[in-house]
Design an enzyme around this catalytic site. Structure first.
Site, PDB file in Angstrom:
ATOM      1  N   CYS A  59      12.028  -4.100   0.931  1.00  0.00           N
ATOM      2  CA  CYS A  59      12.027  -2.666   0.622  1.00  0.00           C
ATOM      3  C   CYS A  59      13.244  -1.945   1.176  1.00  0.00           C
ATOM      4  CB  CYS A  59      10.771  -2.013   1.180  1.00  0.00           C
ATOM      5  SG  CYS A  59       9.265  -2.842   0.693  1.00  0.00           S
TER       6      CYS A  59
ATOM      7  N   HIS B  55       8.075   3.182  -6.398  1.00  0.00           N
ATOM      8  CA  HIS B  55       8.696   2.273  -5.437  1.00  0.00           C
ATOM      9  C   HIS B  55       9.198   0.993  -6.103  1.00  0.00           C
ATOM     10  CE1 HIS B  55       9.718   0.247  -1.837  1.00  0.00           C
ATOM     11  NE2 HIS B  55       8.576  -0.368  -1.620  1.00  0.00           N
TER      12      HIS B  55
END
Lengths: 128, 379
Positions: free
Chosen positions: B80, B323
């Site tokens: 991430c 995301h």
């Protein structure tokens, strides 16, 4: 994965001969000191439930919801494990105990290690 | 050491683009950033591309479409934190006098997986045993609720706030406001999280152009100065770990504040890694926006809403903007840069002068997280 202590099944973890660090599962090199002599060690069957969740999505091969959690064994090793209630509530901070299974959890396509932890009360009931 | 400034940002609206390949997701963001900076692509001296699942040579494939090739290009994978790590590497290189002007891209196409939870590395024991990211965060939430009495209703407020902010962000994947009742009655994913407390999966791209601060005014009259660029990795432990303290972010935040020479009170706006609802309150505490255990009170008081004392995730955050893993870091940076420039319209944080972005992730056994990258900015 499992051995026997006092006639009860126990998980086999690793014990670093150099620095004494214990881990589960056993690794080929000690994460604390990089020693490469890791011996098998039977881990305590009891521990304290640190946290858990009931999983509704993503645990393939099991009927949802399925409980998973982290258990801190009495020797300090933390284990990620599947949990079963066996008729009791799961509560953070409670004592849980290893329950060996005859076969891996899951189905033919998605299977998991053949053990769970359950509330200690459930095991006592079984013995009584 | 030379200062580094942001002179251009470019984004595409996050969402589901099953018909587009990675290249066609990426180049529009690059082109938008070049336009925003008013710079000719031929002046870019190096490129860093952050992606988790984009495959080999993503940077070369995408940058070449925008006329940028035959320069050093580095592809960065850090889960991430992939594109925030890419930005960190660009900052390090400029500070070290290696390059003057660098392009950074974050790009991801998650629709290639269909849906559901992200695939994690099967070498990891916990992943083999069925651990997923929502389940990991859910255990953090349950423990935090157990220790500090945070309620399900307080937790739901994170989703209500961020989805509310997303309404005003044209780049957000989720642009419909939700109520606490909507959040609590949505289908359960991993207790205590319902679907509306989990970030959506989708596709996206966001680009940032940085340069040595000494030349930034050649391109824009309002460059945004990067006062901290901190990258760290998780601390590995085999035994007890307190899941209510995001160790890697606590450490990273301390380092970043020190580097920037500022304190939590100085921060006007923050974009933090709210992959699941519990994450945001944990990061309030990690960044010092409130004392430990008081994140619920902060939510009740509305202090992290736009117009509150310390607005967090005015873009909608991961919960509303979406995301697409590798694209998140640079998308957060684009939001903070636009906030500090005063370009955010209905979601503008009034007179924002200091902002921070924070991307952390990588679910690996024995770590809080695998990577964490924090940037701090001033105008």
């Amino acid at each position: 994965m499992t051995s026997s202590v006092d006639g009860r099944p126990a998980l086999l973890g690793g014990h670093c001969k150099l620095c004494g660090t214990r881990m589960f599962p056993k690794t080929t090199i000690c994460p604390a000191c990089a020693g490469e002599t890791i011996e098998d060690v039977a881990l305590p069957q009891e521990g304290v439930l640190y946290s858990f969740t009931d999983v509704y999505v993503g645990l393939k091969g099991l009927v949802a919801p399925a409980a998973i959690g982290y258990v801190d064994l009495t020797d300090g090793v933390r284990i990620f494990t599947h949990l079963e209630r066996d008729g009791h509530d799961l509560i953070i901070g409670q004592t849980v105990v290893l329950k060996a299974l005859d076969q891996p959890r899951g189905n033919a396509e998605h299977s998991y290690a053949p053990f769970v932890f359950v509330p200690t009360a459930a095991i006592h009931e079984g013995i009584a | 050491m030379r200062g580094v400034s942001v002179i251009g940002v470019g984004t595409i609206p996050f969402g589901k683009y099953p018909h587009l390949g990675l290249t066609d997701l990426g180049w529009p963001a690059v082109k938008a950033a070049l336009t925003d900076a008013g710079i000719d692509g031929r002046r870019i001296q190096a490129g860093y591309c952050g992606t988790m699942f984009g495959g080999t040579m993503a940077g070369q494939r995408i940058f070449s479409r925008a006329g940028i090739s035959a320069i050093p290009i580095v592809n960065v994978e850090n889960a991430c934190s992939s594109s925030s790590t890419a930005l960190n590497q660009a900052v390090v290189a400029i500070r070290a006098d290696v390059y003057d002007i660098v392009l950074v891209l974050g790009v991801e196409k998650l629709t290639r997986f269909g849906g559901g939870t992200l695939p994690l590395d099967e070498e990891d024991w916990e992943v083999q045993q069925g651990l997923t990211m929502p389940a990991l965060y859910a255990m953090r939430a349950k423990r935090y609720m157990h220790e500090f009495g945070l309620t399900r209703e307080q937790l739901a407020k994170v989703s209500v706030k961020n989805r509310g902010n997303g309404v005003f962000n044209p780049d957000a994947q989720m642009r419909k406001a939700v109520t606490a009742e909507d959040v609590l009655s949505a289908r359960m994913i991993a207790d205590p999280f319902t679907l509306l407390q989990c970030c959506p999966t989708g596709d996206g791209a966001a680009a940032v152009i940085v340069c040595a601060s000494t030349i930034a005014n050649q391109f824009r009259s309002d460059p945004i100065y990067i006062v901290a660029s901190d990258l760290t990795s998780g601390r590995y432990t085999v035994g007890f770990r307190d899941m209510t303290i995001p160790e890697i972010t606590v450490r990273g935040a301390r380092e970043a504040y020190e580097e920037a020479g500022i304190s939590p009170d100085d921060v006007d706006v923050a974009e933090v890694h709210d992959a699941f609802s519990i994450a945001e309150p944990l990061y309030y505490e990690a960044f010092g926006f409130c004392p430990r255990g008081e994140a619920g009170r902060l939510l009740d008081a509305g202090e992290t809403e736009i117009g509150g004392r310390i607005p967090v995730n005015p873009s909608g955050g991961l919960l509303a903007r979406g995301h697409p893993v590798g694209a998140t870091g640079t998308a957060q940076v684009a939001e903070i840069v636009r906030q500090l420039r005063g370009e955010c319209g209905a979601r503008q944080v009034p007179d924002a002068k200091v902002g921070l972005s924070h991307a952390t992730g990588g679910g690996i056994a024995g770590f809080d997280h695998g990577a964490c990258c924090i940037h701090m900015f001033t105008r």
